[in-house]
Motif scaffolding. Structure first.
Motif, PDB file in Angstrom:
ATOM      1  N   CYS A  56       0.836  -1.205   0.000  1.00  0.00           N
ATOM      2  CA  CYS A  56       0.000   0.000   0.000  1.00  0.00           C
ATOM      3  C   CYS A  56       0.867   1.249   0.000  1.00  0.00           C
ATOM      4  O   CYS A  56       1.954   1.271   0.577  1.00  0.00           O
ATOM      5  CB  CYS A  56      -0.886  -0.017   1.242  1.00  0.00           C
ATOM      6  N   ARG A  58       0.037   3.900   1.511  1.00  0.00           N
ATOM      7  CA  ARG A  58      -0.161   4.607   2.788  1.00  0.00           C
ATOM      8  C   ARG A  58       0.308   3.734   3.952  1.00  0.00           C
ATOM      9  O   ARG A  58       0.683   2.572   3.765  1.00  0.00           O
ATOM     10  CB  ARG A  58      -1.634   4.980   2.953  1.00  0.00           C
ATOM     11  N   ALA A  59       0.248   4.304   5.140  1.00  0.00           N
ATOM     12  CA  ALA A  59       0.748   3.596   6.325  1.00  0.00           C
ATOM     13  C   ALA A  59      -0.145   3.909   7.524  1.00  0.00           C
ATOM     14  O   ALA A  59       0.289   4.557   8.480  1.00  0.00           O
ATOM     15  CB  ALA A  59       2.183   4.007   6.615  1.00  0.00           C
ATOM     16  N   CYS A  60      -1.386   3.479   7.460  1.00  0.00           N
ATOM     17  CA  CYS A  60      -2.313   3.754   8.570  1.00  0.00           C
ATOM     18  C   CYS A  60      -1.799   3.077   9.850  1.00  0.00           C
ATOM     19  O   CYS A  60      -1.230   1.976   9.787  1.00  0.00           O
ATOM     20  CB  CYS A  60      -3.706   3.254   8.232  1.00  0.00           C
ATOM     21  N   PHE A  62      -3.109   1.533  12.214  1.00  0.00           N
ATOM     22  CA  PHE A  62      -3.772   0.324  12.710  1.00  0.00           C
ATOM     23  C   PHE A  62      -3.579  -0.874  11.785  1.00  0.00           C
ATOM     24  O   PHE A  62      -3.978  -1.988  12.097  1.00  0.00           O
ATOM     25  CB  PHE A  62      -5.288   0.573  12.833  1.00  0.00           C
ATOM     26  N   CYS A  63      -2.971  -0.642  10.606  1.00  0.00           N
ATOM     27  CA  CYS A  63      -3.079  -1.624   9.523  1.00  0.00           C
ATOM     28  C   CYS A  63      -1.788  -2.407   9.355  1.00  0.00           C
ATOM     29  O   CYS A  63      -0.696  -1.848   9.379  1.00  0.00           O
ATOM     30  CB  CYS A  63      -3.420  -0.891   8.222  1.00  0.00           C
ATOM     31  N   VAL A  65      -0.912  -4.128   6.621  1.00  0.00           N
ATOM     32  CA  VAL A  65      -0.504  -4.284   5.218  1.00  0.00           C
ATOM     33  C   VAL A  65       0.852  -3.594   5.020  1.00  0.00           C
ATOM     34  O   VAL A  65       1.132  -2.575   5.635  1.00  0.00           O
ATOM     35  CB  VAL A  65      -1.588  -3.653   4.300  1.00  0.00           C
ATOM     36  N   VAL A  98      -5.588  -2.459  -1.664  1.00  0.00           N
ATOM     37  CA  VAL A  98      -4.830  -1.457  -0.918  1.00  0.00           C
ATOM     38  C   VAL A  98      -5.072  -0.100  -1.569  1.00  0.00           C
ATOM     39  O   VAL A  98      -5.723  -0.013  -2.603  1.00  0.00           O
ATOM     40  CB  VAL A  98      -3.325  -1.786  -0.959  1.00  0.00           C
ATOM     41  N   ASP A  99      -4.517   0.937  -0.975  1.00  0.00           N
ATOM     42  CA  ASP A  99      -4.615   2.266  -1.559  1.00  0.00           C
ATOM     43  C   ASP A  99      -3.530   2.412  -2.628  1.00  0.00           C
ATOM     44  O   ASP A  99      -2.394   2.013  -2.406  1.00  0.00           O
ATOM     45  CB  ASP A  99      -4.404   3.296  -0.441  1.00  0.00           C
TER      46      ASP A  99
HETATM   47  S1  SF4 Z   1      -4.470  -0.902   3.098  1.00  0.00           S
HETATM   48 FE1  SF4 Z   1      -5.937   0.698   3.648  1.00  0.00          FE
HETATM   49  S2  SF4 Z   1      -5.919   0.719   5.893  1.00  0.00           S
HETATM   50 FE2  SF4 Z   1      -4.036  -0.348   5.222  1.00  0.00          FE
HETATM   51  S3  SF4 Z   1      -2.435   1.201   5.141  1.00  0.00           S
HETATM   52 FE3  SF4 Z   1      -3.359   1.058   3.100  1.00  0.00          FE
HETATM   53  S4  SF4 Z   1      -4.984   2.665   3.076  1.00  0.00           S
HETATM   54 FE4  SF4 Z   1      -4.419   2.292   5.227  1.00  0.00          FE
END
Ligand code: SF4
Length: 288
Positions: A56, A58-60, A62-63, A65, A98-99
């Motif tokens: 992904c 991004r790096a949320c 809570f996630c 991935v 994923v994003d």
């Molecule tokens: S998969 Fe979704 S929740 Fe996980 S880091 Fe990427 S955008 Fe955020």
């Protein structure tokens, strides 16, 4: 201090979350009894398929991935997903990704092609998509909605006050508006969204999220307990009790959702097939 140098492994072990390794450990309280239950397996009736790669942009917080630069899209993937859906004889499929901030359309066309390929190969299968927010990707949502999935799911994940630390790459009102636009484009598509609790939110903020989602005409709300994947992820601030979940569920129904699932182990795509059947029945009952 002792430094250990690995001279044996052929490939050095790379951390799964290089962007998180330098964070201090976040300690969560021990899990209460009501969390120690195995999630049910609904495979065979419904299944979740991840498209557009597993890394992904991004790096949320809570996630779990992986974060990084994903590879190129596989143009044959929509057909492969459709074929797998056919072979497994699925009644309902959830397609998620994923994003992909790196793609001009955020992966929207790939989502749309996947929905169309499944529809063509398996006309009786109902299709749910769980999408990223397509932030700053003009026209992306319209491309996906035009493919007419049965359910459009986009999770808000948390209350607006927690976005900066929990979901920093996203914008709360953009996500609400995304769901609202789906309904404006095609009111026949069911819309669905979910949040996790236990991330430091207040009860009144959860109720505000419910109101915001109803203003966007969202049909189905899921609320589940946040669980920390590793110590480098956001800490669990609190375990919400089963009674509090059941109160959330009651309140949400009074606000007009067609369906609500709120429990410690509620997850966005668990029971998706059974939930879709109930969702359709709830809409039919309301229109009588
Ligand atoms: S998969 Fe979704 S929740 Fe996980 S880091 Fe990427 S955008 Fe955020």
């Amino acid at each position: 201090m002792v430094v250990v140098v690995d001279t044996v492994s052929a490939t050095p072990l790379r951390p799964r979350h290089p962007e998180k390794v330098n964070r201090p450990d976040a300690l969560s309280p021990p899990k209460p009894d009501w969390i120690r239950v195995r999630a049910p397996n609904t495979r065979g009736y419904a299944e979740t398929r991840n498209i557009v790669k597993d890394t992904c942009t991004r790096a949320c917080a809570f996630c779990n991935v992986k974060t990084g630069m994903p590879g190129a899209l596989d143009p044959d993937e929509p057909e492969h997903v459709a074929e797998a859906t056919f072979k497994l004889g699925l009644a309902h499929i959830v397609v998620t990704s994923v994003d992909r901030d790196d793609l001009a359309d955020g992966g929207a066309a790939h989502f749309a092609q996947t929905v169309r390929a499944i529809r063509a190969r398996c006309p009786a299968t109902t299709i749910e998509i769980l999408t990223p927010d397509f932030l700053r990707k003009e026209g992306a949502l319209e491309i996906v909605a035009a493919a007419k999935p049965d359910v459009f799911n986009h999770n808000l994940e948390t209350v607006p006050s927690r976005y900066l630390s929990v979901r920093p790459g996203a914008r709360y009102f953009h996500s609400v508006r995304l769901l609202q636009r789906v309904k404006e484009i095609d009111p026949s598509i069911f819309t669905k969204s979910g949040i996790m609790v236990g991330l430091g939110e207040e009860r009144h903020e959860v109720l505000q999220v419910m109101d915001d989602l109803r203003s966007a005409d969202v049909d189905f709300l899921t609320i589940g307990q946040y669980l920390q994947p590793t110590r480098k992820h956001h800490a669990v601030m609190r375990y919400v009790t089963p009674d509090e979940f059941s109160n959330f569920e009651k309140v949400a129904y009074t606000k007009g959702f067609l369906m609500v699932s709120a429990s410690p182990l509620t997850r966005s795509s668990h029971h998706a097939g059974e939930d879709f059947a109930r969702l359709r029945a709830a809409r039919a009952a309301r229109s009588r």
